[in-house]
Design a protein around this motif. Structure first.
Motif, mmCIF file in Angstrom:
data_model
loop_
_atom_site.group_PDB
_atom_site.id
_atom_site.type_symbol
_atom_site.label_atom_id
_atom_site.label_comp_id
_atom_site.label_asym_id
_atom_site.label_seq_id
_atom_site.Cartn_x
_atom_site.Cartn_y
_atom_site.Cartn_z
ATOM 1 N N LEU A 96 48.368 38.408 41.722
ATOM 2 C CA LEU A 96 49.226 39.256 42.564
ATOM 3 C C LEU A 96 49.522 40.585 41.878
ATOM 4 C CD1 LEU A 96 51.688 36.583 43.963
ATOM 5 C CD2 LEU A 96 50.044 37.929 45.275
ATOM 6 N N PHE A 97 49.752 40.530 40.561
ATOM 7 C CA PHE A 97 50.017 41.778 39.822
ATOM 8 C C PHE A 97 48.808 42.724 39.899
ATOM 9 C CE2 PHE A 97 49.433 44.050 35.764
ATOM 10 C CZ PHE A 97 50.523 44.907 35.835
ATOM 11 N N LEU A 98 47.608 42.165 39.687
ATOM 12 C CA LEU A 98 46.417 43.012 39.681
ATOM 13 C C LEU A 98 46.108 43.593 41.058
ATOM 14 C CD1 LEU A 98 44.034 40.925 37.375
ATOM 15 C CD2 LEU A 98 45.361 42.961 36.789
ATOM 16 N N VAL A 99 46.425 42.851 42.107
ATOM 17 C CA VAL A 99 46.071 43.303 43.461
ATOM 18 C C VAL A 99 47.151 44.203 44.054
ATOM 19 C CG1 VAL A 99 45.603 42.520 45.819
ATOM 20 C CG2 VAL A 99 44.597 41.308 43.879
ATOM 21 N N ILE A 106 44.704 50.402 35.670
ATOM 22 C CA ILE A 106 45.182 49.252 34.899
ATOM 23 C C ILE A 106 44.636 47.954 35.492
ATOM 24 C CG2 ILE A 106 47.255 47.946 34.264
ATOM 25 C CD1 ILE A 106 48.724 50.580 34.036
ATOM 26 N N SER A 107 44.632 47.879 36.829
ATOM 27 C CA SER A 107 44.098 46.687 37.483
ATOM 28 C C SER A 107 42.631 46.464 37.125
ATOM 29 C CB SER A 107 44.254 46.834 39.004
ATOM 30 O OG SER A 107 43.644 45.761 39.657
ATOM 31 N N LYS A 108 41.861 47.552 37.118
ATOM 32 C CA LYS A 108 40.434 47.442 36.789
ATOM 33 C C LYS A 108 40.238 47.010 35.335
ATOM 34 C CE LYS A 108 36.136 50.034 37.182
ATOM 35 N NZ LYS A 108 35.521 51.342 37.502
ATOM 36 N N PHE A 109 41.033 47.598 34.422
ATOM 37 C CA PHE A 109 40.908 47.267 32.996
ATOM 38 C C PHE A 109 41.247 45.800 32.739
ATOM 39 C CE2 PHE A 109 42.996 46.795 28.841
ATOM 40 C CZ PHE A 109 41.935 47.155 28.016
ATOM 41 N N PHE A 110 42.392 45.356 33.281
ATOM 42 C CA PHE A 110 42.795 43.964 33.048
ATOM 43 C C PHE A 110 41.859 42.985 33.768
ATOM 44 C CE2 PHE A 110 46.796 45.863 31.660
ATOM 45 C CZ PHE A 110 47.046 45.108 30.533
ATOM 46 N N GLY A 111 41.332 43.396 34.915
ATOM 47 C CA GLY A 111 40.367 42.546 35.617
ATOM 48 C C GLY A 111 39.139 42.301 34.759
ATOM 49 N N MET A 112 38.640 43.366 34.110
ATOM 50 C CA MET A 112 37.478 43.221 33.230
ATOM 51 C C MET A 112 37.822 42.361 32.017
ATOM 52 S SD MET A 112 35.889 47.063 33.328
ATOM 53 C CE MET A 112 34.760 46.715 31.990
ATOM 54 N N ALA A 113 39.040 42.534 31.488
ATOM 55 C CA ALA A 113 39.448 41.744 30.321
ATOM 56 C C ALA A 113 39.500 40.254 30.661
ATOM 57 C CB ALA A 113 40.813 42.226 29.833
ATOM 58 N N LEU A 176 42.501 29.737 32.691
ATOM 59 C CA LEU A 176 43.256 30.845 33.300
ATOM 60 C C LEU A 176 42.339 31.941 33.867
ATOM 61 C CD1 LEU A 176 46.269 31.703 33.660
ATOM 62 C CD2 LEU A 176 45.980 33.045 31.585
ATOM 63 N N PRO A 177 41.323 32.412 33.121
ATOM 64 C CA PRO A 177 40.462 33.475 33.666
ATOM 65 C C PRO A 177 39.715 33.065 34.932
ATOM 66 C CG PRO A 177 40.107 33.208 31.308
ATOM 67 C CD PRO A 177 40.943 32.064 31.743
ATOM 68 N N PHE A 178 39.276 31.798 34.992
ATOM 69 C CA PHE A 178 38.527 31.342 36.166
ATOM 70 C C PHE A 178 39.420 31.339 37.407
ATOM 71 C CE2 PHE A 178 36.376 29.472 32.528
ATOM 72 C CZ PHE A 178 35.043 29.752 32.807
ATOM 73 N N ILE A 179 40.612 30.763 37.271
ATOM 74 C CA ILE A 179 41.497 30.641 38.433
ATOM 75 C C ILE A 179 41.997 32.021 38.861
ATOM 76 C CG2 ILE A 179 43.574 29.552 39.332
ATOM 77 C CD1 ILE A 179 43.271 27.362 37.292
ATOM 78 N N SER A 180 42.433 32.835 37.902
ATOM 79 C CA SER A 180 43.012 34.143 38.267
ATOM 80 C C SER A 180 41.947 35.081 38.855
ATOM 81 C CB SER A 180 43.685 34.780 37.057
ATOM 82 O OG SER A 180 42.781 34.918 35.997
ATOM 83 N N SER A 181 40.702 34.992 38.363
ATOM 84 C CA SER A 181 39.649 35.849 38.921
ATOM 85 C C SER A 181 39.377 35.521 40.381
ATOM 86 C CB SER A 181 38.352 35.688 38.115
ATOM 87 O OG SER A 181 38.514 36.182 36.820
ATOM 88 N N VAL A 182 39.273 34.219 40.672
ATOM 89 C CA VAL A 182 38.999 33.815 42.061
ATOM 90 C C VAL A 182 40.188 34.151 42.963
ATOM 91 C CG1 VAL A 182 38.430 31.877 43.572
ATOM 92 C CG2 VAL A 182 37.415 32.007 41.295
#
Length: 311
Positions: A96-99, A106-113, A176-182
Motif C-alpha cells: 500500500l505504501f509503494l502504490v 521512491i516507490s520505484k527504488f524500493f520496488g526494485m530493492a 516478504l519480497p514475494f508476497i509484497s511484490s505480488v
C-alpha cells in the motif's frame, strides 16, 4: 481455392497447438503421479513397520530404529505460521505504501530493492540468521520478550538465539519480497476510476484503501499462498537457525526441527534401509501437506469468489 487452403492450414495449426497444450497439462499430472508413486514405493518399508503411528509419535531414534514424524511436522507448521503472521500484514502495508503513499521515484527504488531481496539465495539468509540475527535475538530480543511477558510459556527457557521463533522470523524475511511484490502488482491493477469514485464520495484514505483491498482480495490471497508455499518447503535457511532437535516444546525459544531440515541434516548419514525409508516418508508427508494446503486454498478462494459474486 486459396481461401480454402488457408483455412485448412489454420485448422491444422490450431489442432497442433491444442494437442501441445493438452500434452503440457498432462505432463504436469504425470510428473505429480510419478513423484507420488516413487515416494510411496521408497517409503514402503517405514509405512509397513510404523503405520499411522509414524504421524503422531515424536520418537526419532536412528540407533533403536524408531521413527515418528510429529516433531518435524510440528516444527514445519509452527515456523510457517510464525512467518505468515509476520509477513502477510507487513507485505500489505509495504504494498500500500509503494502504490498509494510513496512518491514515484521512491516507490520505484524500493520496488526494485524488494525484487532484489527475492533473488538472494536462501543459504545466505540462513548464514545471516545464524551469525548475525541469532546473537541479536539472544542478547536483546529474547530477554526483552521474557521481561515484558513475565516469562510467558511461549517465551520460557534460556535465550539461545536459535529456535522456532528465530526460524519463523527468518522465514518471514524470506517470503516478504514475494508476497509484497505480488500485492503491489494487484493494487496497481485497481482501476483509477474505482479509487476516484471512493474519494469523490468523501471517503478517507483508509476507506479508499479498504475499497482497494476488497477489489484485489483474490490476488492478495494468491500472493499469500505463494508465500506459504515458499515458507513450508524452505530448507537451508531454516536448517541453520531452528536448532535441529526432535523434542517438541511449547516455548518458541527452544530448539526444534522441520521436515526439510531433518531431510537436509540426516539424509547423507542414513545408512540403514529403515532409516532411509523413514526419511523418504517424511518427504511424502511434506508432499501431502503441501497438496492439502493447496486444495484448501482453492476451496477457500472459490468460496470468496462466490461470496463476492465473481464467476
Amino acid at each position: 481455392m486459396k481461401l480454402l487452403l488457408e483455412r485448412s492450414t489454420q485448422s491444422r495449426s490450431d489442432g497442433v497447438f491444442r494437442l501441445l497444450t493438452i500434452l503440457g497439462g498432462a505432463l504436469i499430472l504425470l510428473i505429480m503421479a510419478l513423484l507420488f508413486i516413487e515416494l510411496v514405493s521408497n517409503s514402503w518399508l517405514s509405512i509397513e513397520k510404523f503405520g499411522l503411528r509414524f504421524f503422531y509419535t515424536n520418537i526419532w531414534d536412528p540407533v533403536q530404529q524408531e521413527f515418528g514424524a510429529l516433531s518435524s511436522l510440528y516444527g514445519t507448521l509452527i515456523s510457517t505460521l510464525i512467518a505468515m503472521i509476520i509477513a502477510v500484514p507487513l507485505s500489505l502495508v509495504i504494498a500500500l505504501f509503494l502504490v498509494e503513499m510513496a512518491p514515484p521515484p521512491i516507490s520505484k527504488f524500493f520496488g526494485m530493492a524488494i525484487e532484489l531481496l527475492a533473488a538472494i539465495p536462501s543459504i545466505i539468509y540462513g548464514m545471516w540468521g545464524l551469525f548475525v540475527f541469532a546473537p541479536l535475538m539472544a542478547r536483546y530480543i529474547q530477554p526483552f520478550l521474557q521481561k515484558v511477558s513475565g516469562n510467558f510459556f511461549l517465551f520460557e527457557g534460556p535465550p539461545m538465539g536459535i529456535g522456532m521463533l528465530t526460524a519463523g522470523i527468518i522465514l518471514a524475511i524470506m517470503i516478504l519480497p514475494f508476497i509484497s511484490s505480488v500485492m503491489r502488482e494487484v493494487f496497481l491493477m485497481v482501476p483509477s476510476v474505482v479509487k476516484e469514485s471512493a474519494v469523490g464520495m468523501g471517503a478517507t484514505t483508509w476507506e479508499m484503501v479498504k475499497v482497494m483491498i476488497r477489489y484485489g482480495v483474490q490476488g492478495m490471497i494468491g500472493a499469500t499462498f505463494i508465500g506459504l508455499g515458499r515458507a513450508i518447503g524452505e530448507t537451508m535457511a531454516v536448517t541453520f537457525v531452528i536448532g535441529n532437535s526432535h523434542v517438541i516444546s511449547t516455548s518458541l525459544f527452544a530448539p526444534s526441527n522441520s521436515i526439510t531440515a531433518t531431510l537436509a541434516n540426516e539424509f547423507a548419514e542414513a545408512s540403514e534401509p529403515l532409516y532411509l525409508s523413514a526419511l523418504i516418508e517424511l518427504g511424502l508427508l511434506l508432499f501431502l501437506v503441501t497438496f492439502l494446503i493447496q486444495m484448501i486454498s482453492q476451496l477457500w478462494l472459490k468460496r470468496i469468489q462466490k461470496t463476492m459474486g465473481v464467476q
